[in-house]
Enzyme design. Structure first.
Site, PDB file in Angstrom:
ATOM      1  CG  ASP A  67      -2.564   0.666   1.197  1.00 54.25           C
ATOM      2  OD1 ASP A  67      -2.105   1.935   0.384  1.00 54.25           O
ATOM      3  OD2 ASP A  67      -2.637   0.900   2.273  1.00 54.25           O
ATOM      4  CG  PHE A  68       3.911   1.763  -0.950  1.00 50.48           C
ATOM      5  CD1 PHE A  68       4.186   2.016  -0.055  1.00 50.48           C
ATOM      6  CD2 PHE A  68       5.715   0.625  -2.123  1.00 50.48           C
ATOM      7  CE1 PHE A  68       5.157   0.931   0.838  1.00 50.48           C
ATOM      8  CE2 PHE A  68       5.995   0.189  -1.346  1.00 50.48           C
ATOM      9  CZ  PHE A  68       6.466  -0.262   0.202  1.00 50.48           C
ATOM     10  CE  LYS A  69      -4.270   5.270   1.100  1.00 52.11           C
ATOM     11  NZ  LYS A  69      -2.825   4.029   2.235  1.00 52.11           N
ATOM     12  CB  VAL A  70       2.296   4.197  -6.588  1.00 53.99           C
ATOM     13  CG1 VAL A  70       3.402   4.998  -7.994  1.00 53.99           C
ATOM     14  CG2 VAL A  70       3.130   3.168  -5.974  1.00 53.99           C
ATOM     15  CB  ALA A  71      -0.282   9.225  -6.003  1.00 52.84           C
ATOM     16  CG  ASP A  72       5.642  10.633  -8.790  1.00 45.23           C
ATOM     17  OD1 ASP A  72       5.698  11.589  -9.931  1.00 45.23           O
ATOM     18  OD2 ASP A  72       6.245  11.262  -8.173  1.00 45.23           O
ATOM     19  CB  ILE A  73       5.597  11.611 -14.194  1.00 46.77           C
ATOM     20  CG1 ILE A  73       7.012  11.388 -13.125  1.00 46.77           C
ATOM     21  CG2 ILE A  73       5.078  12.669 -13.426  1.00 46.77           C
ATOM     22  CD1 ILE A  73       8.227  11.488 -14.492  1.00 46.77           C
ATOM     23  N   PRO A  74       4.095   8.964 -14.286  1.00 43.32           N
ATOM     24  CG  PRO A  74       3.102   7.889 -16.976  1.00 43.32           C
ATOM     25  CD  PRO A  74       4.027   9.264 -15.725  1.00 43.32           C
ATOM     26  N   GLY A 179     -11.081   0.779   6.442  1.00 44.10           N
ATOM     27  CA  GLY A 179     -12.201   1.624   7.993  1.00 44.10           C
ATOM     28  C   GLY A 179     -13.314   0.468   8.949  1.00 44.10           C
ATOM     29  CB  ALA A 182      -9.355   1.157  14.462  1.00 43.38           C
ATOM     30  CB  SER A 186     -20.331  -3.366  10.384  1.00 44.04           C
ATOM     31  OG  SER A 186     -20.405  -3.995   9.865  1.00 44.04           O
TER      32      SER A 186
HETATM   33  O1  C5P Z   1      -5.793   0.292  11.630  1.00 40.90           O
HETATM   34  P1  C5P Z   1      -7.353   0.269  10.581  1.00 40.90           P
HETATM   35  O2  C5P Z   1      -7.914  -0.453  10.200  1.00 40.90           O
HETATM   36  O3  C5P Z   1      -7.941   1.887  10.621  1.00 40.90           O
HETATM   37  O4  C5P Z   1      -6.261   0.507   9.154  1.00 40.90           O
HETATM   38  C1  C5P Z   1      -6.569   0.428   8.166  1.00 40.90           C
HETATM   39  C2  C5P Z   1      -5.482   0.605   6.477  1.00 40.90           C
HETATM   40  O5  C5P Z   1      -6.283   1.265   5.799  1.00 40.90           O
HETATM   41  C3  C5P Z   1      -4.578   1.992   7.270  1.00 40.90           C
HETATM   42  O6  C5P Z   1      -3.108   1.044   6.401  1.00 40.90           O
HETATM   43  C4  C5P Z   1      -4.897   3.000   5.917  1.00 40.90           C
HETATM   44  O7  C5P Z   1      -3.991   3.541   5.907  1.00 40.90           O
HETATM   45  C5  C5P Z   1      -5.493   2.150   4.417  1.00 40.90           C
HETATM   46  N1  C5P Z   1      -5.876   2.727   4.377  1.00 40.90           N
HETATM   47  C6  C5P Z   1      -7.397   3.267   4.318  1.00 40.90           C
HETATM   48  N2  C5P Z   1      -7.967   4.297   3.732  1.00 40.90           N
HETATM   49  C7  C5P Z   1      -7.787   4.077   2.204  1.00 40.90           C
HETATM   50  C8  C5P Z   1      -6.279   3.349   1.642  1.00 40.90           C
HETATM   51  C9  C5P Z   1      -6.087   2.690   2.776  1.00 40.90           C
HETATM   52  O8  C5P Z   1      -7.699   2.946   5.542  1.00 40.90           O
HETATM   53  N3  C5P Z   1      -8.795   4.720   1.559  1.00 40.90           N
END
Ligand code: C5P
Length: 225
Positions: A67-74, A179, A182, A186
């Site tokens: 999960d590096f959420k890559v966001a750059d030029i190609p 999501g 934490a 759900s």
């Molecule tokens: O600890 P928690 O369950 O909140 O972790 C959620 C994970 O998902 C984290 O690694 C966070 O960076 C990632 N993430 C997110 N929302 C996004 C994309 C990734 O919470 N849209």
């Protein structure tokens, strides 16, 4: 060229978000929950804390999503993707707002390694929809589909959005949803809305018994079947 054999198969419907920052904890938690999760998602916290070699240590237990959420030029995107897949990751998460050329380069590079690309369509935290309006998220999801991505990342904190984005991408692409736990989402609601996997981090890796916590999420999902 390395090929990362990765059967992205849904067994439990759970992806562990492993945002611990040291190797000992990373291996302890992964070992404990390996049977409960279909993949482990790692990102900057763990890779900056331990180095990219953590991938080979963790991929013994589960496929790894970077999960590096890559966001750059190609060109830069390609260099990042090459490192990630050469290290043994099965999939990478990239941003979609960078546009079609950046996304195409990520998908092309992933395909060279037999890897997968997930595109973030919307973030899951409260401020996540500040710039990503509903319409923009839908456009990003449509672009992900057009670009040949394997799936999108959609927020478990807003299951109604998961449902809408599922309608945009149809049945072919996968949805992974962070999501749960934490951040208040759900697992059951998210899967019901159309997600293939929920992504769970803190509520599992910070638990006194991570396995028991993962089991709870697993049985919540199983009850839907
Ligand atoms: O600890 P928690 O369950 O909140 O972790 C959620 C994970 O998902 C984290 O690694 C966070 O960076 C990632 N993430 C997110 N929302 C996004 C994309 C990734 O919470 N849209």
């Amino acid at each position: 060229m390395t090929t990362n054999h990765f059967e992205f198969q849904r067994k439990t419907g759970i992806i562990l978000a492993l945002d611990v920052t040291d190797e000992e904890n990373a291996i302890r938690v992964t070992e404990a929950v390996a049977d409960m999760v279909d993949a482990v998602k790692i990102g900057y916290p763990l890779v900056l804390g331990t180095g990219l070699q953590i991938v080979s240590k963790l991929s013994r237990y589960a496929p790894i999503i970077a999960d590096f959420k890559v966001a750059d030029i190609p060109n830069t995107d390609r260099l990042i993707c090459e490192h990630v897949f050469k290290a043994g990751c099965a999939a990478i998460i990239v941003q979609g707002f960078t546009g079609p050329d950046s996304l195409a380069e990520c998908v092309k590079t992933a395909n060279e390694f037999g890897g997968k690309v997930f595109v973030v369509s919307e973030m899951s935290h409260p401020g996540g929809d500040y710039f990503f309006t509903d319409e923009i998220s839908k456009e990003i999801a449509a672009l992900a589909k057009k670009s040949g991505a394997f799936g999108i990342v959609a927020p478990a904190t807003r299951p109604e959005r998961v449902k809408e984005l599922r309608a945009v991408i149809g049945a072919d692409l996968k949805i992974i949803s962070p999501g749960v736990g934490a951040q208040g989402g759900s697992a059951a609601d998210t899967i019901k809305a159309g997600a293939d996997w929920v992504i769970v981090g803190r509520s599992i890796y910070n638990a006194a018994d991570p396995k028991a916590e993962a089991e709870k999420v697993k049985s919540e999902i199983e009850k839907l079947i």
